[in-house]
Design a protein around this motif. Sequence first.
Motif, PDB file in Angstrom:
ATOM      1  N   SER A   1       0.816  -1.210   0.000  1.00 61.09           N
ATOM      2  CA  SER A   1       0.000   0.000   0.000  1.00 61.09           C
ATOM      3  C   SER A   1       0.853   1.266   0.000  1.00 61.09           C
ATOM      4  CB  SER A   1      -0.936   0.014   1.208  1.00 61.09           C
ATOM      5  OG  SER A   1      -0.213   0.140   2.418  1.00 61.09           O
TER       6      SER A   1
ATOM      7  N   ALA B   1      -8.286   1.653  -1.001  1.00 60.74           N
ATOM      8  CA  ALA B   1      -7.223   0.858  -0.392  1.00 60.74           C
ATOM      9  C   ALA B   1      -7.080  -0.492  -1.095  1.00 60.74           C
ATOM     10  CB  ALA B   1      -7.512   0.653   1.098  1.00 60.74           C
TER      11      ALA B   1
ATOM     12  N   VAL C   1      -3.595  -1.770  -3.334  1.00 56.42           N
ATOM     13  CA  VAL C   1      -2.823  -3.007  -3.142  1.00 56.42           C
ATOM     14  C   VAL C   1      -2.982  -3.952  -4.334  1.00 56.42           C
ATOM     15  CG1 VAL C   1      -2.624  -5.107  -1.751  1.00 56.42           C
ATOM     16  CG2 VAL C   1      -2.883  -2.878  -0.632  1.00 56.42           C
TER      17      VAL C   1
END
Length: 264
Positions: free
Chosen positions: A79, A123, A127
């Motif tokens: 991330s 998020a 990733v």
Amino acid sequence: MNMQLTQTMEKVSMMSIAGKVILYTGAAGGLGTETTLSFLRAGARVVAVDNNPEKTAGLLEAAARENLSGLTVKAIDLSDLAALRQELEAVAKDVGGFDVVINNAAIYPSKPFEDYTIEEMQAVQRVNVDAGIVCVQVALPHMRANNWGRIVNIASVTFYGGWANLSPYVQSKGALVGLTRGWAREFGAYGITVNAISPGAFPTDAEKIHPDPEGYARFVLDHQAVKRRGGPADIANALTFLISDAAGFITGQTLNVDGGWVMH
């Protein structure tokens, strides 16, 4: 040497990945560990990116038990895209560049769509997709210079529908399929192929989100044409083919490794 033996040896050579440097995210996961070991056994070098200490320890121990060389483990938070790029650029210099990129790492929160915040959606994208973009950007100069490269994005059977409460995850896998096609068109002139593998429902940690494991296993087998659960070797074999010279004329494709769940 007779012709049949010569042809057999040529086929084996085409499938060889010995000496290739593979950048593999999520390489210590449920399917990642066994596929990583398979690559090492075949003589490839693997830079395994995974930030789960327990899983990476298990991968290192498994490789040590077989006296397998060529494994580098990097615990990087995917991330943090800036740190990822910096770390990968340093590793690329150490190993001489990446010949293969396998974008496998993913997070998969599960809840109704309306309960996700936009930050949670972003998020998952960061990733599952953006980190893969960074990996490819770091690897691309070496691939272009060598006029050879292989990129494989790991998609998912969920992209074809049938699962609720996984909207950000499904969205991310759709993005990877789109990138597969866009990259394939753009990079083909440099001898680089880009494909996706869409695994079916394999028994990994991801299944732990289901409240009724036995019922879910029955659900999976009911949908598959092949009446057994898939295993790591099924993914490893598909990956080895796609990153070898044998698949040099295949690009922009999504290969469903799912026991015949999805057919098109």
